[in-house]
Design a protein around this motif. Structure first.
Motif, short mmCIF file in Angstrom:
data_model
loop_
_atom_site.label_atom_id
_atom_site.label_comp_id
_atom_site.label_asym_id
_atom_site.label_seq_id
_atom_site.Cartn_x
_atom_site.Cartn_y
_atom_site.Cartn_z
N CYS A 31 0.86 -1.19 0.00
CA CYS A 31 0.00 0.00 0.00
C CYS A 31 0.90 1.24 0.00
O CYS A 31 1.67 1.45 0.95
CB CYS A 31 -0.90 0.00 1.22
SG CYS A 31 -2.02 -1.42 1.30
N HIS A 33 1.55 5.30 -0.16
CA HIS A 33 0.97 6.60 0.16
C HIS A 33 2.03 7.68 -0.07
O HIS A 33 3.09 7.66 0.56
CB HIS A 33 0.49 6.62 1.61
CG HIS A 33 -0.31 7.83 1.96
ND1 HIS A 33 -0.54 8.24 3.24
CD2 HIS A 33 -0.97 8.72 1.17
CE1 HIS A 33 -1.28 9.34 3.24
NE2 HIS A 33 -1.54 9.65 2.00
N ASN A 34 1.76 8.61 -0.99
CA ASN A 34 2.73 9.66 -1.32
C ASN A 34 2.47 10.93 -0.51
O ASN A 34 1.32 11.35 -0.34
CB ASN A 34 2.66 10.01 -2.82
CG ASN A 34 3.22 8.90 -3.68
OD1 ASN A 34 4.39 8.56 -3.58
ND2 ASN A 34 2.39 8.31 -4.53
N ASP A 55 -1.07 12.94 -0.48
CA ASP A 55 -1.99 12.54 -1.55
C ASP A 55 -3.17 11.81 -0.90
O ASP A 55 -2.96 10.87 -0.13
CB ASP A 55 -1.26 11.60 -2.52
CG ASP A 55 -2.09 11.29 -3.77
OD1 ASP A 55 -3.33 11.32 -3.68
OD2 ASP A 55 -1.50 11.00 -4.82
N HIS A 57 -5.15 9.77 -2.07
CA HIS A 57 -5.35 8.42 -2.61
C HIS A 57 -4.17 7.52 -2.26
O HIS A 57 -3.02 7.95 -2.25
CB HIS A 57 -5.53 8.47 -4.12
CG HIS A 57 -6.64 9.36 -4.57
ND1 HIS A 57 -7.97 9.08 -4.34
CD2 HIS A 57 -6.61 10.57 -5.20
CE1 HIS A 57 -8.71 10.05 -4.83
NE2 HIS A 57 -7.92 10.97 -5.36
N SER A 59 -2.39 3.88 -3.39
CA SER A 59 -2.36 2.81 -4.39
C SER A 59 -2.00 1.49 -3.71
O SER A 59 -1.24 1.47 -2.75
CB SER A 59 -1.37 3.14 -5.50
OG SER A 59 -0.08 3.35 -4.97
N LYS A 60 -2.56 0.41 -4.23
CA LYS A 60 -2.33 -0.91 -3.63
C LYS A 60 -2.01 -1.91 -4.74
O LYS A 60 -2.72 -1.99 -5.73
CB LYS A 60 -3.56 -1.36 -2.85
CG LYS A 60 -3.39 -2.69 -2.11
CD LYS A 60 -4.63 -3.01 -1.29
CE LYS A 60 -4.47 -4.31 -0.52
NZ LYS A 60 -5.67 -4.63 0.31
N ILE A 61 -0.92 -2.65 -4.57
CA ILE A 61 -0.55 -3.67 -5.53
C ILE A 61 -0.39 -5.01 -4.81
O ILE A 61 -0.11 -5.05 -3.61
CB ILE A 61 0.75 -3.31 -6.29
CG1 ILE A 61 1.92 -3.20 -5.32
CG2 ILE A 61 0.59 -2.03 -7.08
CD1 ILE A 61 3.25 -2.96 -5.99
N PHE A 80 5.80 -2.36 -11.58
CA PHE A 80 4.91 -1.29 -11.14
C PHE A 80 5.63 0.04 -10.97
O PHE A 80 4.99 1.11 -11.03
CB PHE A 80 4.26 -1.67 -9.80
CG PHE A 80 3.46 -2.94 -9.85
CD1 PHE A 80 2.14 -2.93 -10.27
CD2 PHE A 80 4.04 -4.16 -9.50
CE1 PHE A 80 1.40 -4.10 -10.32
CE2 PHE A 80 3.31 -5.34 -9.54
CZ PHE A 80 1.98 -5.31 -9.96
#
Length: 209
Positions: A31, A33-34, A55, A57, A59-61, A80
């Protein structure tokens, strides 16, 4: 963890053991987080901290590495991310955290990427005098003219708008956020955008000049 490019990684790992009947397919969820630290540097080299802006949002990979050596994990992360240094550092951290876990397991890795973004004040050129004069002439509002739904507190000094304070109230164009004149003018000397929404006063007018 610090990188040579001025990026700081804060990594937290949360592991959960899976029941044996799930087989030996381990899973890793990353997960991301920027967070950006905005800095301003003037012509004398003096750096001023402007604020931290995360940010909203995350992102999750999902990774399913067959082995947990850092090189193998890095190959998965390369799909990624383009930053090879970032992939290497993160894969080494994941490999260390997973090395002692009995299989099968599921690991969630929370990564906060903190980057410093430095703005050179000379690039913000002093259109400032014209902008300040225009704000003063066009965007000064009366306390009695504020509606019930308007802001009642300056978000810079956190003081309420009051007739007892000898200071104009400035309503920024476009975003309509309210500030004390002295507060927003001092802010705009360092950073030309609204401290709440980052919109630039009169930006469209400036672009068409």
């Amino acid at each position: 963890m610090n990188t040579d490019s001025g990026v700081i990684l804060e990594v937290t790992t949360n592991a959960m053991l899976l029941p044996p009947h799930r087989g030996f397919e381990n899973k890793v969820f990353v997960c991301l987080h920027n967070v950006v630290n905005e800095l301003a540097e003037d012509q004398n080299g003096i750096v001023t901290y402007l604020g931290t802006f995360p940010d909203p949002h995350m992102s999750k990979i999902e990774l399913k590495p067959s082995c947990f050596c850092s090189h193998h994990i890095s190959q998965h992360l390369d799909e990624f991310f383009t930053d090879t240094r970032f992939c290497r550092m993160l894969s080494e951290k994941i490999a260390v955290d997973c090395a002692s876990l009995p299989q099968p397991f599921s690991v969630t890795v929370y990564v906060k990427v903190i980057r410093d973004v430095r703005v050179t004040l000379s690039s913000i050129v002093v259109r400032s005098k014209d902008m300040f004069q225009r704000l003063l002439e066009e965007q000064t509002v009366e306390l009695t003219g504020l509606g019930d739904e308007e802001e009642t507190t300056c978000s810079i000094c956190m003081e309420e708008f009051s007739e007892s304070r000898d200071d104009n109230i400035i309503l920024l164009p476009d975003c309509f956020h309210l500030f004390h004149q002295s507060c927003i003018f001092e802010w705009l000397k360092r950073q030309r955008s609204c401290p709440l929404c980052r919109r630039v006063p009169y930006e469209e007018d400036h672009e068409t000049e």
